[in-house]
Design a protein around this motif. Structure first.
Motif, PDB file in Angstrom:
ATOM      1  N   ARG A 106       0.873  -1.074  -0.157  1.00 32.32           N
ATOM      2  CA  ARG A 106       0.227  -0.016  -0.097  1.00 32.32           C
ATOM      3  C   ARG A 106       0.810   1.182   0.096  1.00 32.32           C
ATOM      4  N   THR A 107       0.375   2.292  -0.304  1.00 28.97           N
ATOM      5  CA  THR A 107       1.022   3.603  -0.185  1.00 28.97           C
ATOM      6  C   THR A 107       0.397   4.355   0.688  1.00 28.97           C
ATOM      7  N   TRP A 108      -0.832   4.478   1.167  1.00 28.34           N
ATOM      8  CA  TRP A 108      -1.422   5.256   2.158  1.00 28.34           C
ATOM      9  C   TRP A 108      -0.902   4.834   3.446  1.00 28.34           C
ATOM     10  N   LEU A 109      -0.601   5.738   4.237  1.00 27.70           N
ATOM     11  CA  LEU A 109      -0.120   5.477   5.363  1.00 27.70           C
ATOM     12  C   LEU A 109       1.013   4.613   5.756  1.00 27.70           C
ATOM     13  N   LEU A 110       1.931   4.575   4.580  1.00 29.14           N
ATOM     14  CA  LEU A 110       3.025   3.827   4.812  1.00 29.14           C
ATOM     15  C   LEU A 110       4.221   4.516   4.396  1.00 29.14           C
ATOM     16  N   ALA A 111       5.361   4.673   5.163  1.00 30.65           N
ATOM     17  CA  ALA A 111       6.623   5.357   4.637  1.00 30.65           C
ATOM     18  C   ALA A 111       7.046   5.002   3.319  1.00 30.65           C
ATOM     19  N   GLU A 112       7.587   5.936   2.557  1.00 32.69           N
ATOM     20  CA  GLU A 112       8.248   5.480   1.327  1.00 32.69           C
ATOM     21  C   GLU A 112       9.143   4.668   1.346  1.00 32.69           C
ATOM     22  N   SER A 113      10.003   4.582   2.429  1.00 35.88           N
ATOM     23  CA  SER A 113      10.981   3.497   2.638  1.00 35.88           C
ATOM     24  C   SER A 113      10.318   2.205   2.678  1.00 35.88           C
ATOM     25  N   LYS A 114       9.191   1.833   3.145  1.00 38.82           N
ATOM     26  CA  LYS A 114       8.604   0.757   3.118  1.00 38.82           C
ATOM     27  C   LYS A 114       7.985   0.159   1.730  1.00 38.82           C
ATOM     28  N   ARG A 115       7.515   1.213   0.930  1.00 40.66           N
ATOM     29  CA  ARG A 115       6.743   0.960  -0.378  1.00 40.66           C
ATOM     30  C   ARG A 115       7.685   0.149  -1.252  1.00 40.66           C
ATOM     31  N   THR A 116       6.980  -0.764  -1.911  1.00 42.91           N
ATOM     32  CA  THR A 116       7.669  -1.430  -3.224  1.00 42.91           C
ATOM     33  C   THR A 116       6.707  -1.750  -4.115  1.00 42.91           C
ATOM     34  N   LEU A 117       6.950  -1.797  -5.467  1.00 42.94           N
ATOM     35  CA  LEU A 117       6.233  -2.239  -6.346  1.00 42.94           C
ATOM     36  C   LEU A 117       6.775  -3.391  -6.756  1.00 42.94           C
ATOM     37  N   LEU A 118       7.970  -3.476  -7.331  1.00 36.76           N
ATOM     38  CA  LEU A 118       8.517  -4.875  -7.745  1.00 36.76           C
ATOM     39  C   LEU A 118       9.160  -5.811  -6.884  1.00 36.76           C
ATOM     40  N   GLY A 119       9.588  -5.018  -5.933  1.00 38.24           N
ATOM     41  CA  GLY A 119      10.414  -5.977  -4.890  1.00 38.24           C
ATOM     42  C   GLY A 119      11.936  -5.877  -5.158  1.00 38.24           C
ATOM     43  N   PRO A 120      12.797  -6.120  -4.148  1.00 40.51           N
ATOM     44  CA  PRO A 120      14.129  -5.827  -4.482  1.00 40.51           C
ATOM     45  C   PRO A 120      14.795  -6.893  -5.574  1.00 40.51           C
ATOM     46  N   ALA A 121      14.070  -8.186  -5.254  1.00 40.01           N
ATOM     47  CA  ALA A 121      14.694  -9.245  -6.089  1.00 40.01           C
ATOM     48  C   ALA A 121      14.427  -9.077  -7.445  1.00 40.01           C
ATOM     49  N   GLN A 122      13.047  -8.882  -7.796  1.00 42.12           N
ATOM     50  CA  GLN A 122      12.763  -8.619  -9.073  1.00 42.12           C
ATOM     51  C   GLN A 122      13.398  -7.416  -9.975  1.00 42.12           C
ATOM     52  N   ARG A 123      13.700  -6.422  -9.185  1.00 43.24           N
ATOM     53  CA  ARG A 123      14.525  -5.129  -9.507  1.00 43.24           C
ATOM     54  C   ARG A 123      15.781  -5.580 -10.001  1.00 43.24           C
ATOM     55  N   ALA A 124      16.429  -6.125  -9.006  1.00 40.61           N
ATOM     56  CA  ALA A 124      17.857  -6.832  -9.442  1.00 40.61           C
ATOM     57  C   ALA A 124      17.743  -7.583 -10.561  1.00 40.61           C
ATOM     58  N   GLN A 125      16.915  -8.572 -10.837  1.00 42.77           N
ATOM     59  CA  GLN A 125      16.899  -9.400 -11.763  1.00 42.77           C
ATOM     60  C   GLN A 125      16.580  -8.749 -13.054  1.00 42.77           C
ATOM     61  N   VAL A 126      15.641  -7.813 -13.342  1.00 37.82           N
ATOM     62  CA  VAL A 126      15.425  -6.880 -14.226  1.00 37.82           C
ATOM     63  C   VAL A 126      16.557  -6.112 -14.776  1.00 37.82           C
ATOM     64  N   ALA A 127      17.187  -5.643 -13.731  1.00 40.42           N
ATOM     65  CA  ALA A 127      18.374  -4.486 -14.063  1.00 40.42           C
ATOM     66  C   ALA A 127      19.561  -5.493 -14.609  1.00 40.42           C
ATOM     67  N   GLY A 128      19.800  -6.558 -14.142  1.00 42.34           N
ATOM     68  CA  GLY A 128      20.832  -7.313 -14.770  1.00 42.34           C
ATOM     69  C   GLY A 128      20.737  -7.880 -16.193  1.00 42.34           C
ATOM     70  N   ALA A 129      19.545  -8.217 -16.352  1.00 44.51           N
ATOM     71  CA  ALA A 129      19.193  -8.568 -17.887  1.00 44.51           C
ATOM     72  C   ALA A 129      19.178  -7.278 -18.732  1.00 44.51           C
ATOM     73  N   ILE A 130      19.041  -6.133 -18.284  1.00 42.28           N
ATOM     74  CA  ILE A 130      19.214  -5.091 -19.251  1.00 42.28           C
ATOM     75  C   ILE A 130      20.335  -4.539 -19.347  1.00 42.28           C
ATOM     76  N   GLN A 131      21.109  -4.461 -18.015  1.00 43.33           N
ATOM     77  CA  GLN A 131      22.554  -3.991 -18.377  1.00 43.33           C
ATOM     78  C   GLN A 131      23.418  -5.039 -19.030  1.00 43.33           C
ATOM     79  N   ALA A 132      23.063  -6.297 -19.516  1.00 44.70           N
ATOM     80  CA  ALA A 132      23.796  -7.111 -20.066  1.00 44.70           C
ATOM     81  C   ALA A 132      23.820  -6.979 -21.657  1.00 44.70           C
ATOM     82  N   HIS A 133      23.057  -6.120 -22.142  1.00 41.37           N
ATOM     83  CA  HIS A 133      22.678  -5.675 -23.242  1.00 41.37           C
ATOM     84  C   HIS A 133      22.647  -4.279 -23.401  1.00 41.37           C
ATOM     85  N   PRO A 134      23.752  -3.454 -23.364  1.00 43.09           N
ATOM     86  CA  PRO A 134      23.841  -2.257 -23.330  1.00 43.09           C
ATOM     87  C   PRO A 134      23.268  -1.311 -24.742  1.00 43.09           C
TER      88      PRO A 134
END
Length: 337
Positions: free
Chosen positions: A193-221
């Motif tokens: 949620r975003t309502w009454l939740l600090a920005e530091s605790k909000r997530t859309l993709l989650g850290p594991a998915q972000r890392a996976q996507v970033a790795g796939a993208i950066q491998a093909h610049p």
């Protein structure tokens, strides 16, 4: 990782035509001419950008109060109905095997505005999340096999739905052509949620998915990267960490977000401090403005990609919306005049 079939039409060394669409409520719209509209353009691939079924439209009871068995029966009926829709079936069967892709958004994840982080923590909904994930994966497999007989289970109690490991929806990166990649994102399973939740605790993709996507993208610049997101980037704004991550990644890469959800076509662009980030939204394949109320929508998009440009065309009821047309230069990653 799959390799799509590129075509050469003399405009550039690589040519492929990618169709995109989202939001189709077969329970309310038995006829769906948008699929014939898409087929007329003979695309090489199709990406479904979420809300392929609507669990909360014409439901026999509130999906939130259903038990797991009832929810599974209901999901099975929704997917089987879509997989029997004649125009949709005809389009999928006309495409090369392995060239139809799917992500989800709230209505096919669970229900309107469903938050995966909360649903997975709620014992009443944990089983539904596992089931909806299994059904979406089964739907993907059937699409990849061209809806061949037996490609989708014939019963709601098939073990593929009930005995799947309790893992999130897969988020693969697919090589569509030599330097064109499609990244399928999951914007629901980890969404807080975003309502009454600090920005530091909000997530859309989650850290594991972000890392996976970033790795796939950066491998093909040098490639063009198409990021498929059920939510538009307007929805990302409430998730500061995910938005910052996306903009930082896009500043170094040629990235174009493909989004759905809003029941209309749209284009947008964002300043990142480096390469611009572009967004193409195509939503409302077979719904009305408010799913079953308002003006009837019949929307889809086409991306023509070669080694010089990415050309975007968006269509409503078979006619191109020329004001939304864009041609992105692959050298500068800016729109051509």
């Amino acid at each position: 990782v799959g390799l799509g079939a590129g075509l050469n039409n003399g405009r550039g060394a690589i040519m492929m035509k990618l169709a995109v669409a989202s939001c189709m409520c077969t329970a309310a719209f038995k006829k769906q001419p948008v699929w014939d509209d898409i087929a007329a353009h003979q695309p090489d691939a199709l990406v479904l950008l979420g809300d392929s079924v609507y669990t909360d439209i014409h439901a026999p009871s509130d999906p939130q109060t259903m038990g797991d068995d009832e929810f599974a029966q209901y999901l099975f009926s929704l997917y089987r109905e879509l997989l029997a829709q004649p125009q949709f079936v005809r389009l999928v069967k006309s495409l090369p095997l392995g060239q139809v892709f799917s992500i989800w958004d709230d209505h096919d994840f669970l229900w309107d505005n469903a938050l995966g982080a909360e649903a997975r923590a709620n014992p009443q909904h944990q089983g539904k999340v596992r089931l909806s994930t299994a059904f979406q994966e089964a739907f993907r497999r059937a699409l990849s096999q061209g809806l061949a007989p037996g490609s989708f289970p014939s019963a709601y109690n098939d073990p593929v739905f009930w005995h799947r490991p309790d893992v999130p929806l897969s988020t693969p990166s697919i090589r569509l052509a030599a330097d064109v990649w499609l990244h399928l994102c999951d914007v629901r399973t980890f969404r807080t949620r975003t309502w009454l939740l600090a920005e530091s605790k909000r997530t859309l993709l989650g850290p594991a998915q972000r890392a996976q996507v970033a790795g796939a993208i950066q491998a093909h610049p040098q490639a063009v990267h198409l990021l498929a997101s059920g939510s538009t980037l307007a929805g990302w704004k409430r998730y500061a960490r995910d938005q910052k991550w996306l903009h930082q990644l896009a500043s170094q890469q040629r990235m174009l977000v493909l989004s759905g959800d809003i029941h209309r076509n749209e284009v947008d662009a964002f300043h990142t401090g480096g390469w611009p980030l572009h967004e193409v939204t195509s939503s409302g394949a077979a719904v009305r403005d408010a799913v079953i109320a308002g003006a009837l929508q019949q929307n889809f998009g086409l991306l023509d990609i070669d080694d010089q440009v990415v050309q975007v065309r968006l269509f409503h009821k078979g006619a191109q919306q020329k004001a939304l047309a864009r041609t992105y230069d692959r050298q500068t990653w800016l729109p051509r005049a």
